[in-house]
Design an enzyme around this catalytic site. Structure first.
Site, PDB file in Angstrom:
ATOM      1  N   SER A 124       0.966  -1.118   0.089  1.00 51.64           N
ATOM      2  CA  SER A 124      -0.069   0.034  -0.134  1.00 51.64           C
ATOM      3  C   SER A 124       0.723   1.382  -0.122  1.00 51.64           C
ATOM      4  O   SER A 124       0.359   2.446  -0.378  1.00 51.64           O
ATOM      5  CB  SER A 124      -0.921   0.119   1.223  1.00 51.64           C
ATOM      6  OG  SER A 124      -0.052   0.010   2.424  1.00 51.64           O
ATOM      7  N   TYR A 147      11.398   2.235   0.064  1.00 45.99           N
ATOM      8  CA  TYR A 147      10.688   0.966   0.211  1.00 45.99           C
ATOM      9  C   TYR A 147       9.394   0.984  -0.755  1.00 45.99           C
ATOM     10  O   TYR A 147       9.181   0.052  -1.723  1.00 45.99           O
ATOM     11  CB  TYR A 147      10.284   0.858   1.606  1.00 45.99           C
ATOM     12  CG  TYR A 147       9.043  -0.259   1.806  1.00 45.99           C
ATOM     13  CD1 TYR A 147       9.640  -1.791   1.706  1.00 45.99           C
ATOM     14  CD2 TYR A 147       7.752  -0.091   1.786  1.00 45.99           C
ATOM     15  CE1 TYR A 147       9.000  -2.852   1.754  1.00 45.99           C
ATOM     16  CE2 TYR A 147       7.195  -1.300   1.971  1.00 45.99           C
ATOM     17  CZ  TYR A 147       7.386  -2.565   1.954  1.00 45.99           C
ATOM     18  OH  TYR A 147       6.610  -3.610   2.014  1.00 45.99           O
TER      19      TYR A 147
HETATM   20  P1  NAD Z   1       8.961 -10.636   7.277  1.00 43.24           P
HETATM   21  O1  NAD Z   1      10.315  -9.561   7.740  1.00 43.24           O
HETATM   22  O2  NAD Z   1       8.389 -11.390   8.578  1.00 43.24           O
HETATM   23  O3  NAD Z   1       9.213 -11.630   6.136  1.00 43.24           O
HETATM   24  C1  NAD Z   1      10.213 -11.504   5.288  1.00 43.24           C
HETATM   25  C2  NAD Z   1      11.025 -12.657   5.004  1.00 43.24           C
HETATM   26  O4  NAD Z   1      11.724 -12.506   3.675  1.00 43.24           O
HETATM   27  C3  NAD Z   1      11.809 -13.114   6.073  1.00 43.24           C
HETATM   28  O5  NAD Z   1      11.677 -14.551   6.602  1.00 43.24           O
HETATM   29  C4  NAD Z   1      13.363 -12.918   5.645  1.00 43.24           C
HETATM   30  O6  NAD Z   1      14.155 -13.285   6.359  1.00 43.24           O
HETATM   31  C5  NAD Z   1      12.872 -13.193   4.194  1.00 43.24           C
HETATM   32  N1  NAD Z   1      13.986 -12.534   3.221  1.00 43.24           N
HETATM   33  C6  NAD Z   1      14.529 -11.005   3.443  1.00 43.24           C
HETATM   34  N2  NAD Z   1      15.583 -11.149   2.552  1.00 43.24           N
HETATM   35  C7  NAD Z   1      15.897 -12.201   1.823  1.00 43.24           C
HETATM   36  C8  NAD Z   1      16.553 -12.706   0.908  1.00 43.24           C
HETATM   37  N3  NAD Z   1      17.543 -11.888   0.289  1.00 43.24           N
HETATM   38  N4  NAD Z   1      16.646 -13.987   0.416  1.00 43.24           N
HETATM   39  C9  NAD Z   1      15.737 -14.818   1.008  1.00 43.24           C
HETATM   40  N5  NAD Z   1      14.764 -14.350   1.883  1.00 43.24           N
HETATM   41  C10 NAD Z   1      14.768 -13.153   2.452  1.00 43.24           C
HETATM   42  O7  NAD Z   1       7.813  -9.771   6.511  1.00 43.24           O
HETATM   43  P2  NAD Z   1       6.353  -9.918   6.381  1.00 43.24           P
HETATM   44  O8  NAD Z   1       5.520  -8.961   7.205  1.00 43.24           O
HETATM   45  O9  NAD Z   1       5.954 -11.241   6.366  1.00 43.24           O
HETATM   46  O10 NAD Z   1       6.228  -9.304   4.702  1.00 43.24           O
HETATM   47  C11 NAD Z   1       6.351 -10.164   3.753  1.00 43.24           C
HETATM   48  C12 NAD Z   1       6.004  -9.391   2.685  1.00 43.24           C
HETATM   49  O11 NAD Z   1       5.107  -8.645   2.415  1.00 43.24           O
HETATM   50  C13 NAD Z   1       7.206  -8.671   2.059  1.00 43.24           C
HETATM   51  O12 NAD Z   1       7.597  -8.456   0.803  1.00 43.24           O
HETATM   52  C14 NAD Z   1       6.800  -7.194   2.796  1.00 43.24           C
HETATM   53  O13 NAD Z   1       7.468  -6.248   2.198  1.00 43.24           O
HETATM   54  C15 NAD Z   1       5.332  -7.343   2.049  1.00 43.24           C
HETATM   55  N6  NAD Z   1       4.557  -6.501   2.782  1.00 43.24           N
HETATM   56  C16 NAD Z   1       4.043  -6.525   4.397  1.00 43.24           C
HETATM   57  C17 NAD Z   1       3.242  -5.883   5.056  1.00 43.24           C
HETATM   58  C18 NAD Z   1       3.091  -5.892   6.390  1.00 43.24           C
HETATM   59  O14 NAD Z   1       2.038  -5.332   6.768  1.00 43.24           O
HETATM   60  N7  NAD Z   1       3.507  -6.813   7.031  1.00 43.24           N
HETATM   61  C19 NAD Z   1       2.418  -4.858   4.095  1.00 43.24           C
HETATM   62  C20 NAD Z   1       2.900  -4.642   2.808  1.00 43.24           C
HETATM   63  C21 NAD Z   1       3.820  -5.389   2.146  1.00 43.24           C
END
Ligand code: NAD
Length: 344
Positions: A124, A147
């Site tokens: 978002s 980001y």
């Molecule tokens: P999180 O940090 O819990 O999970 C991200 C995962 O990606 C982690 O397990 C991390 O170890 C892994 N990771 C990071 N860099 C990596 C790499 N180079 N190679 C392999 N693995 C890697 O975050 P989340 O909240 O579970 O978010 C998941 C996705 O959703 C992300 O893409 C994030 O940008 C997106 N997102 C999340 C939200 C939210 O509210 N949580 C909102 C918008 C978008």
């Protein structure tokens, strides 16, 4: 889902690990690709006991890791990224490297492997400073953080790869996801787990600003539903619904192009930070009534924060039949129960 194999990148993280547990419960085979940058091994405790689960420890910035992980997979649910707006403002190169460089490598490997569809976590934050509310997918403003730029560039790559190579893509613009396993610790923790963790320890939650900023908080199980539907809804149904939706919204849509759409995933209601604290206190007071007396502390607003965020979920409902099952308050009750058991 029986008989299908999914690759979940970032599967050791908050959203990814919840996706993995659901897919395994439905009989799917699942591969997780994660380098544990922010993910945790304990998030995979249940999955690791399942013989349909494979952990591939590797980095999406390494093309060979992407290639090896995606072999034989029907669908990719790409969650791996460095999340957090403030993290990207402090270290824009790291966020760009993983969120764009890693994204393109994973997308390319998925295309080479011939997956049925590439579903990815968009954000978002892409709406930036666009004033309209609720947010509709085709109207967005200037990006307010590195980001946000990385997530928008991913959408452009997905569109381009669909056009050039025919790989089907769906980007899910998540709005403030919350629920079990979201990390409450560290400088970049999200607001709900941070507040819950403070309240459980009888420490004041800090609100940046006067508490009137609002967000469309989205419970994790709604996001799981969205991913499954985004992956498995037949192409012809999505294209047919998209034609109708485009007509209604008076936007261009060319049904002959390979599928690449971006869809908001949210609950579709906004909650101010002041209300959020009230809801969290109420939910946690079922376990410890003293939590009701913990005062809130206010401080300055943060760089890169938008004042309000609210999604239109019309497109998600039309294209993939997404209907969020959990309201914000229902999700908060579930999440608080989990945090109280796991953090106390
Ligand atoms: P999180 O940090 O819990 O999970 C991200 C995962 O990606 C982690 O397990 C991390 O170890 C892994 N990771 C990071 N860099 C990596 C790499 N180079 N190679 C392999 N693995 C890697 O975050 P989340 O909240 O579970 O978010 C998941 C996705 O959703 C992300 O893409 C994030 O940008 C997106 N997102 C999340 C939200 C939210 O509210 N949580 C909102 C918008 C978008």
């Amino acid at each position: 889902m029986f008989g299908y194999k999914f690759l979940v990148t970032g599967g050791a993280g908050f959203i990814g690990s919840n996706l993995i547990d659901f897919l395994l419960s439905q009989g799917a085979a699942v591969v997780c690709l994660d380098n544990f940058a922010t993910g945790k091994r304990e998030n995979l405790n249940d999955a690791s006991k399942n013989d349909r689960f494979t952990l591939y420890e590797g980095d999406i910035r390494n093309y060979e890791d992407c290639q090896k992980a995606v072999v034989g997979c029907d669908y990719v649910l790409h969650q791996a990224a460095l999340g957090s707006v403030p993290r990207s403002i402090e270290d824009p190169m790291a966020s760009t490297d993983v969120n764009i460089g890693g994204f393109v490598k994973m997308l390319h490997a998925a295309k080479e492997a011939g997956v049925k569809r590439f579903v990815y976590a968009a954000s978002s934050s892409t709406y930036g400073d666009h004033p309209d509310m609720p947010k509709v997918e085709h109207k967005f403003g200037n990006a307010l953080s590195p980001y946000a730029i990385t997530k928008y560039v991913d959408e452009l790559y997905a569109r381009n790869f669909a056009d050039l190579y025919g790989i089907e893509c769906i980007g899910l613009r998540y709005f403030n996801v919350f629920g079990r396993r979201q990390d409450p610790n560290g400088a970049y923790a999200a607001v709900i787990p941070k507040f819950v963790s403070s309240l459980i320890n009888h420490e004041s939650p800090y609100i940046n600003g006067d508490g009137s900023y609002s967000r469309d908080f989205t419970y994790i199980d709604n996001v799981v539903q969205a991913n499954i539907k985004a992956a498995t809804t037949p192409t012809k149904d999505i294209v047919c619904q998209m034609s109708l939706y485009a007509n209604e919204q008076t936007i261009d849509f060319d049904a002959s192009r390979p599928l690449s759409e971006v869809i908001n995933i949210a609950y579709g209601e906004r909650t101010t930070l002041n209300d959020l604290v009230v809801y969290l206190k109420e939910a946690l007071s079922a376990y410890d009534s003293n939590i009701l007396n913990v005062p809130t502390v206010y401080r300055e607003t943060r760089n890169g924060d938008i004042p309000h965020s609210l999604a239109s979920i019309k497109k998600a409902s039309a294209l993939i039949g997404y209907h969020p099952e959990y309201s914000v308050r229902e999700g908060i009750l579930e999440a608080c129960g989990w945090y109280y058991k796991n953090l106390k």
